[in-house]
Design a protein around this motif. Structure first.
Motif, PDB file in Angstrom:
ATOM      1  N   ALA A  15     -36.899 -16.365 -71.636  1.00 31.51           N
ATOM      2  CA  ALA A  15     -36.824 -16.507 -73.101  1.00 31.51           C
ATOM      3  C   ALA A  15     -38.125 -17.076 -73.653  1.00 31.51           C
ATOM      4  N   GLY A  16     -38.588 -18.166 -73.051  1.00 31.83           N
ATOM      5  CA  GLY A  16     -39.795 -18.817 -73.555  1.00 31.83           C
ATOM      6  C   GLY A  16     -41.022 -17.930 -73.415  1.00 31.83           C
ATOM      7  N   LEU A  17     -41.117 -17.229 -72.297  1.00 31.45           N
ATOM      8  CA  LEU A  17     -42.299 -16.382 -72.075  1.00 31.45           C
ATOM      9  C   LEU A  17     -42.299 -15.179 -73.016  1.00 31.45           C
ATOM     10  N   GLY A  42     -40.826 -19.093 -65.001  1.00 32.17           N
ATOM     11  CA  GLY A  42     -39.824 -18.081 -64.626  1.00 32.17           C
ATOM     12  C   GLY A  42     -38.386 -18.544 -64.760  1.00 32.17           C
ATOM     13  N   GLY A  43     -38.123 -19.844 -64.681  1.00 32.87           N
ATOM     14  CA  GLY A  43     -36.731 -20.313 -64.764  1.00 32.87           C
ATOM     15  C   GLY A  43     -35.885 -19.635 -63.699  1.00 32.87           C
ATOM     16  N   LYS A  44     -34.828 -18.968 -64.145  1.00 36.80           N
ATOM     17  CA  LYS A  44     -33.881 -18.349 -63.191  1.00 36.80           C
ATOM     18  C   LYS A  44     -34.402 -17.042 -62.613  1.00 36.80           C
ATOM     19  N   GLU A  60     -31.418 -10.740 -60.160  1.00 38.04           N
ATOM     20  CA  GLU A  60     -32.031  -9.668 -59.360  1.00 38.04           C
ATOM     21  C   GLU A  60     -31.902  -8.291 -60.004  1.00 38.04           C
ATOM     22  N   ALA A  61     -31.260  -8.221 -61.173  1.00 37.35           N
ATOM     23  CA  ALA A  61     -31.105  -6.926 -61.846  1.00 37.35           C
ATOM     24  C   ALA A  61     -30.967  -7.183 -63.335  1.00 37.35           C
ATOM     25  N   MET A  62     -31.127  -6.131 -64.115  1.00 39.28           N
ATOM     26  CA  MET A  62     -30.831  -6.261 -65.552  1.00 39.28           C
ATOM     27  C   MET A  62     -30.058  -5.030 -66.008  1.00 39.28           C
ATOM     28  N   PRO A 236     -42.762 -31.631 -68.948  1.00 42.61           N
ATOM     29  CA  PRO A 236     -41.461 -31.728 -69.623  1.00 42.61           C
ATOM     30  C   PRO A 236     -41.615 -32.286 -71.037  1.00 42.61           C
ATOM     31  N   VAL A 237     -40.907 -31.687 -71.964  1.00 43.09           N
ATOM     32  CA  VAL A 237     -40.923 -32.206 -73.336  1.00 43.09           C
ATOM     33  C   VAL A 237     -39.755 -33.179 -73.464  1.00 43.09           C
ATOM     34  N   ARG A 238     -40.057 -34.400 -73.870  1.00 43.37           N
ATOM     35  CA  ARG A 238     -39.023 -35.453 -73.882  1.00 43.37           C
ATOM     36  C   ARG A 238     -38.552 -35.820 -75.276  1.00 43.37           C
ATOM     37  N   SER A 296     -22.700 -24.572 -62.048  1.00 52.28           N
ATOM     38  CA  SER A 296     -23.734 -24.648 -61.021  1.00 52.28           C
ATOM     39  C   SER A 296     -23.404 -23.657 -59.917  1.00 52.28           C
ATOM     40  N   MET A 297     -24.432 -23.166 -59.259  1.00 58.58           N
ATOM     41  CA  MET A 297     -24.178 -22.220 -58.168  1.00 58.58           C
ATOM     42  C   MET A 297     -25.310 -22.280 -57.154  1.00 58.58           C
ATOM     43  N   ALA A 298     -25.126 -21.557 -56.075  1.00 56.57           N
ATOM     44  CA  ALA A 298     -26.188 -21.431 -55.078  1.00 56.57           C
ATOM     45  C   ALA A 298     -26.212 -19.995 -54.592  1.00 56.57           C
ATOM     46  N   GLY A 401     -26.377 -26.367 -62.910  1.00 57.24           N
ATOM     47  CA  GLY A 401     -26.200 -26.036 -64.339  1.00 57.24           C
ATOM     48  C   GLY A 401     -26.798 -24.694 -64.700  1.00 57.24           C
ATOM     49  N   GLY A 402     -26.774 -23.750 -63.747  1.00 55.81           N
ATOM     50  CA  GLY A 402     -27.518 -22.496 -63.912  1.00 55.81           C
ATOM     51  C   GLY A 402     -27.030 -21.547 -64.989  1.00 55.81           C
ATOM     52  N   LEU A 403     -25.745 -21.569 -65.292  1.00 53.37           N
ATOM     53  CA  LEU A 403     -25.245 -20.600 -66.274  1.00 53.37           C
ATOM     54  C   LEU A 403     -24.405 -21.294 -67.349  1.00 53.37           C
ATOM     55  N   VAL A 437     -25.929 -14.146 -71.464  1.00 56.08           N
ATOM     56  CA  VAL A 437     -26.728 -14.757 -70.390  1.00 56.08           C
ATOM     57  C   VAL A 437     -27.579 -13.726 -69.650  1.00 56.08           C
ATOM     58  N   GLY A 438     -27.290 -12.456 -69.820  1.00 52.90           N
ATOM     59  CA  GLY A 438     -28.054 -11.421 -69.123  1.00 52.90           C
ATOM     60  C   GLY A 438     -29.484 -11.347 -69.654  1.00 52.90           C
ATOM     61  N   ILE A 439     -30.377 -10.839 -68.819  1.00 56.25           N
ATOM     62  CA  ILE A 439     -31.799 -10.823 -69.177  1.00 56.25           C
ATOM     63  C   ILE A 439     -32.056 -10.084 -70.506  1.00 56.25           C
TER      64      ILE A 439
HETATM   65  C1  LIG Z   1     -28.159 -17.306 -59.665  1.00 56.74           C
HETATM   66  C2  LIG Z   1     -28.296 -16.521 -60.928  1.00 56.74           C
HETATM   67  C3  LIG Z   1     -28.262 -15.137 -60.868  1.00 56.74           C
HETATM   68  C4  LIG Z   1     -28.405 -14.397 -62.044  1.00 56.74           C
HETATM   69  N1  LIG Z   1     -28.414 -13.043 -61.953  1.00 56.74           N
HETATM   70  C5  LIG Z   1     -28.658 -12.310 -63.058  1.00 56.74           C
HETATM   71  C6  LIG Z   1     -28.857 -10.906 -62.958  1.00 56.74           C
HETATM   72  O1  LIG Z   1     -28.840 -10.331 -61.861  1.00 56.74           O
HETATM   73  N2  LIG Z   1     -29.082 -10.210 -64.108  1.00 56.74           N
HETATM   74  C7  LIG Z   1     -29.158 -10.830 -65.329  1.00 56.74           C
HETATM   75  O2  LIG Z   1     -29.376 -10.150 -66.344  1.00 56.74           O
HETATM   76  N3  LIG Z   1     -29.026 -12.183 -65.446  1.00 56.74           N
HETATM   77  C8  LIG Z   1     -28.786 -12.919 -64.351  1.00 56.74           C
HETATM   78  N4  LIG Z   1     -28.679 -14.278 -64.452  1.00 56.74           N
HETATM   79  C9  LIG Z   1     -28.833 -14.901 -65.764  1.00 56.74           C
HETATM   80  C10 LIG Z   1     -30.286 -14.954 -66.207  1.00 56.74           C
HETATM   81  O3  LIG Z   1     -31.132 -15.039 -65.103  1.00 56.74           O
HETATM   82  C11 LIG Z   1     -30.547 -16.175 -67.087  1.00 56.74           C
HETATM   83  O4  LIG Z   1     -29.561 -16.273 -68.100  1.00 56.74           O
HETATM   84  C12 LIG Z   1     -31.913 -16.116 -67.755  1.00 56.74           C
HETATM   85  O5  LIG Z   1     -32.927 -15.887 -66.797  1.00 56.74           O
HETATM   86  C13 LIG Z   1     -32.148 -17.418 -68.495  1.00 56.74           C
HETATM   87  O6  LIG Z   1     -33.415 -17.425 -69.078  1.00 56.74           O
HETATM   88  P1  LIG Z   1     -33.834 -18.593 -70.054  1.00 56.74           P
HETATM   89  O7  LIG Z   1     -35.270 -18.416 -70.339  1.00 56.74           O
HETATM   90  O8  LIG Z   1     -32.877 -18.658 -71.191  1.00 56.74           O
HETATM   91  O9  LIG Z   1     -33.564 -19.936 -69.257  1.00 56.74           O
HETATM   92  P2  LIG Z   1     -34.153 -20.504 -67.904  1.00 56.74           P
HETATM   93  O10 LIG Z   1     -34.465 -19.430 -66.966  1.00 56.74           O
HETATM   94  O11 LIG Z   1     -33.198 -21.577 -67.516  1.00 56.74           O
HETATM   95  O12 LIG Z   1     -35.530 -21.172 -68.348  1.00 56.74           O
HETATM   96  C14 LIG Z   1     -35.568 -22.376 -69.064  1.00 56.74           C
HETATM   97  C15 LIG Z   1     -36.821 -23.123 -68.660  1.00 56.74           C
HETATM   98  O13 LIG Z   1     -36.902 -24.305 -69.458  1.00 56.74           O
HETATM   99  C16 LIG Z   1     -37.407 -25.334 -68.633  1.00 56.74           C
HETATM  100  N5  LIG Z   1     -37.068 -26.612 -69.274  1.00 56.74           N
HETATM  101  C17 LIG Z   1     -35.849 -27.200 -69.372  1.00 56.74           C
HETATM  102  N6  LIG Z   1     -35.961 -28.350 -70.052  1.00 56.74           N
HETATM  103  C18 LIG Z   1     -37.258 -28.485 -70.401  1.00 56.74           C
HETATM  104  C19 LIG Z   1     -37.992 -29.477 -71.116  1.00 56.74           C
HETATM  105  N7  LIG Z   1     -37.396 -30.557 -71.644  1.00 56.74           N
HETATM  106  N8  LIG Z   1     -39.332 -29.313 -71.269  1.00 56.74           N
HETATM  107  C20 LIG Z   1     -39.956 -28.211 -70.763  1.00 56.74           C
HETATM  108  N9  LIG Z   1     -39.305 -27.252 -70.066  1.00 56.74           N
HETATM  109  C21 LIG Z   1     -37.974 -27.375 -69.906  1.00 56.74           C
HETATM  110  C22 LIG Z   1     -36.754 -25.088 -67.291  1.00 56.74           C
HETATM  111  O14 LIG Z   1     -37.457 -25.753 -66.243  1.00 56.74           O
HETATM  112  C23 LIG Z   1     -36.802 -23.569 -67.200  1.00 56.74           C
HETATM  113  O15 LIG Z   1     -37.961 -23.118 -66.558  1.00 56.74           O
HETATM  114  C24 LIG Z   1     -28.549 -15.059 -63.294  1.00 56.74           C
HETATM  115  C25 LIG Z   1     -28.561 -16.449 -63.352  1.00 56.74           C
HETATM  116  C26 LIG Z   1     -28.444 -17.182 -62.188  1.00 56.74           C
HETATM  117  C27 LIG Z   1     -28.483 -18.668 -62.258  1.00 56.74           C
END
Ligand SMILES: Cc1cc2nc3c(=O)[nH]c(=O)nc-3n(C[C@H](O)[C@H](O)[C@H](O)COP(=O)(O)OP(=O)(O)OC[C@H]3O[C@@H](n4cnc5c(N)ncnc54)[C@H](O)[C@@H]3O)c2cc1C
Length: 457
Positions: A15-17, A42-44, A60-62, A236-238, A296-298, A401-403, A437-439
């Motif tokens: 999202a941020g990128l 890259g986050g997730k 791993e997919a979109m 980190p932004v606080r 949360s997951m692994a 807290g991944g999703l 939540v999908g890409i």
């Molecule tokens: C295991 C897993 C598998 C998935 N599989 C799929 C899939 O196959 N297909 C699909 O479409 N989606 C999938 N998803 C969902 C998808 O990957 C995510 O919803 C998406 O990537 C989230 O992007 P985001 O930018 O919103 O958040 P994030 O990827 O969480 O990025 C947020 C970033 O903000 C940073 N951050 C947090 N707090 C601060 C702060 N205070 N200051 C600065 N930086 C901060 C974090 O470190 C992180 O890098 C999956 C998710 C998970 C967890």
């Protein structure tokens, strides 16, 4: 350069990128700066080497049937690939059976469902009754389980909806909002019978999913390489406050914080940190976001020698899902070697596959060592598909807290958040907490956030 010419994006997930990429191309700001709290972008979306092969250990997919991800890849000059197989299985009643065609768990073909052996006779009879039922009340949001069980009975929820929602949201159908997580089902239910409406849907051979050769983890690097913005990691932004000169961010470690001024800020981090950052600036939005729970997951990835792992190769399936009622630890397995040609060719002589563990409010399942997660993943793979061979390498990626969980009422909650945020000039939010939540949905939320800032200029 004046601080008002600077826009800061907080969080370097997709999202941020994407927000930074669009802001840089909007021409509305002199400087676009991304501050990422962790050591990498890259986050997730993340790749790691397993058995010497770099593979995704997060997303791993979109979805290919939404345009945002595919369009962005094309814009960045990236080649998109599609899964080599779309067949999947369901590990239930003691064996891995073919997963019948469904729309988020709603059967698309009752005869195929009957052949799969997933439902017993009385549950199937209940499914066949659905077209005779009165229309569902859709005047208010309700849980996915509430809607589907009312129309098809609880077994369809347990056997089909739960494993699919467990895969996408790591959530429970009884808690997730139908409007936010399965809007297509709600739209079809408005036509009366879900079964009849689903049967009228045009059949399409267009691929449902897409990926990138080398992994979805390549998308963040491609966005950064496209340039036009600066990324600082370990920042980190606080804190975030309003001053006479714009928005002021407090950045870095607690013992050596820095202050940075910006004309505009995009918060692209998960719900919990966004809530903390908005506490003073937009308290109503902060309260709403603080109430968004997360799961949360692994992801446990294994590399096997191909010659040892014959059994898992059977069937050309892309993996299997596991209904929670089965009481297993793993909730899904993706046979990456069968799903993605690039994984198979990258892993010469190796078969890479992954299992995932962890659902909403079941954190205890993850409070085990990496070795224990690997051992239980292997034990269940052995039981499900007869994979006896020891892996040559295993990797555990935890996603605390991944999703985010879209509870009933989520769509209205997001509208309230956006309304409160829009009252702060120069502020926008995006990411997985909002519109999906999908890409592709996350990319869409970033583009909406940028549009709100550039239109306000
Ligand atoms: C295991 C897993 C598998 C998935 N599989 C799929 C899939 O196959 N297909 C699909 O479409 N989606 C999938 N998803 C969902 C998808 O990957 C995510 O919803 C998406 O990537 C989230 O992007 P985001 O930018 O919103 O958040 P994030 O990827 O969480 O990025 C947020 C970033 O903000 C940073 N951050 C947090 N707090 C601060 C702060 N205070 N200051 C600065 N930086 C901060 C974090 O470190 C992180 O890098 C999956 C998710 C998970 C967890």
């Amino acid at each position: 350069m004046s601080s008002t010419g600077r826009v800061v994006v907080v969080g370097a997930g997709v999202a941020g990128l994407v927000a930074a990429y669009d802001l840089a191309r909007s021409g509305g700001f002199d400087e676009v700066l991304v501050l990422e709290g962790s050591p990498e972008v890259g986050g997730k979306l993340r790749t790691r080497e397993v058995g010497g092969v770099r593979v995704d250990v997060g997303a791993e997919a979109m979805l290919a049937r939404r345009p945002e991800g595919i369009d962005l890849a094309a814009e960045l000059g990236l080649t998109v690939v599609h899964p080599a197989t779309t067949r999947s299985g369901l590990w239930t009643h003691g064996s891995v059976r073919p997963l019948p065609r469904t729309l988020m768990g709603v059967p698309l073909d009752v005869d195929e469902l009957a052949d799969s052996g997933v439902l017993g006779e009385s549950a199937l009879a209940r499914v066949r009754l659905e077209p005779t039922l009165p229309d569902s009340d859709l005047t208010v949001d309700r849980s996915v389980a509430g809607l589907v069980a009312e129309r098809f009975g609880p077994e369809v929820v347990d056997q089909l909806v739960e494993p699919l929602l467990g895969g996408v949201y790591a959530g429970h159908a009884g808690l997730l909002s139908a409007q936010a997580t399965t809007p297509q089902l709600v739209a079809l239910a408005r036509q009366g019978s879900l079964l009849d409406a689903a049967a009228r849907l045009p059949r399409s051979d267009a691929p449902v999913f897409a990926g990138l050769p080398g992994g979805m983890g390549g998308l963040p690097a491609a966005l950064v390489a496209a340039g036009g913005f600066e990324v600082r990691v370990d920042r980190p932004v606080r804190g975030l406050e309003r001053t006479d000169h714009g928005l002021a961010l407090t950045v870095g470690s607690t013992h050596d914080p820095q202050r940075l001024l910006a004309g505009a800020v995009v918060l692209a981090c998960p719900a919990a940190p966004t809530a903390r950052l908005l506490a003073d600036l937009a308290p109503d939005a902060a309260t709403e976001l603080a109430a968004v729970e997360s799961a949360s997951m692994a992801v446990v990835t294994h590399a096997f020698r191909a010659e040892d792992a014959g059994a898992a190769d059977a069937g050309g399936s892309s993996g299997f899902l596991v209904p929670p009622v089965e009481g297993r630890r793993i909730k899904a397995s993706t046979f990456s070697f069968a799903k993605w040609d690039w994984v198979r060719s990258a892993g010469e002589g190796l078969l890479l596959l992954r299992t995932s563990v962890g659902r909403h409010r079941e954190e205890a399942d993850l409070q085990r060592s990496d070795q224990e997660l690997v051992a239980s993943s292997l034990a269940e793979l052995r039981e499900a598909v007869g994979l006896e061979a020891p892996p040559v390498d295993s990797h555990v990626q935890r996603w605390g807290g991944g999703l985010p969980q879209y509870a009933v009422g989520h769509v209205d909650r997001v509208a309230r958040v956006r309304s409160a945020v829009s009252r702060v000039p120069g502020l926008a939010v995006c990411g997985a907490a909002y519109d999906g939540v999908g890409i592709p949905a996350v990319i869409g939320s970033a583009r909406t956030a940028v549009a709100s800032l550039t239109q306000a200029q």
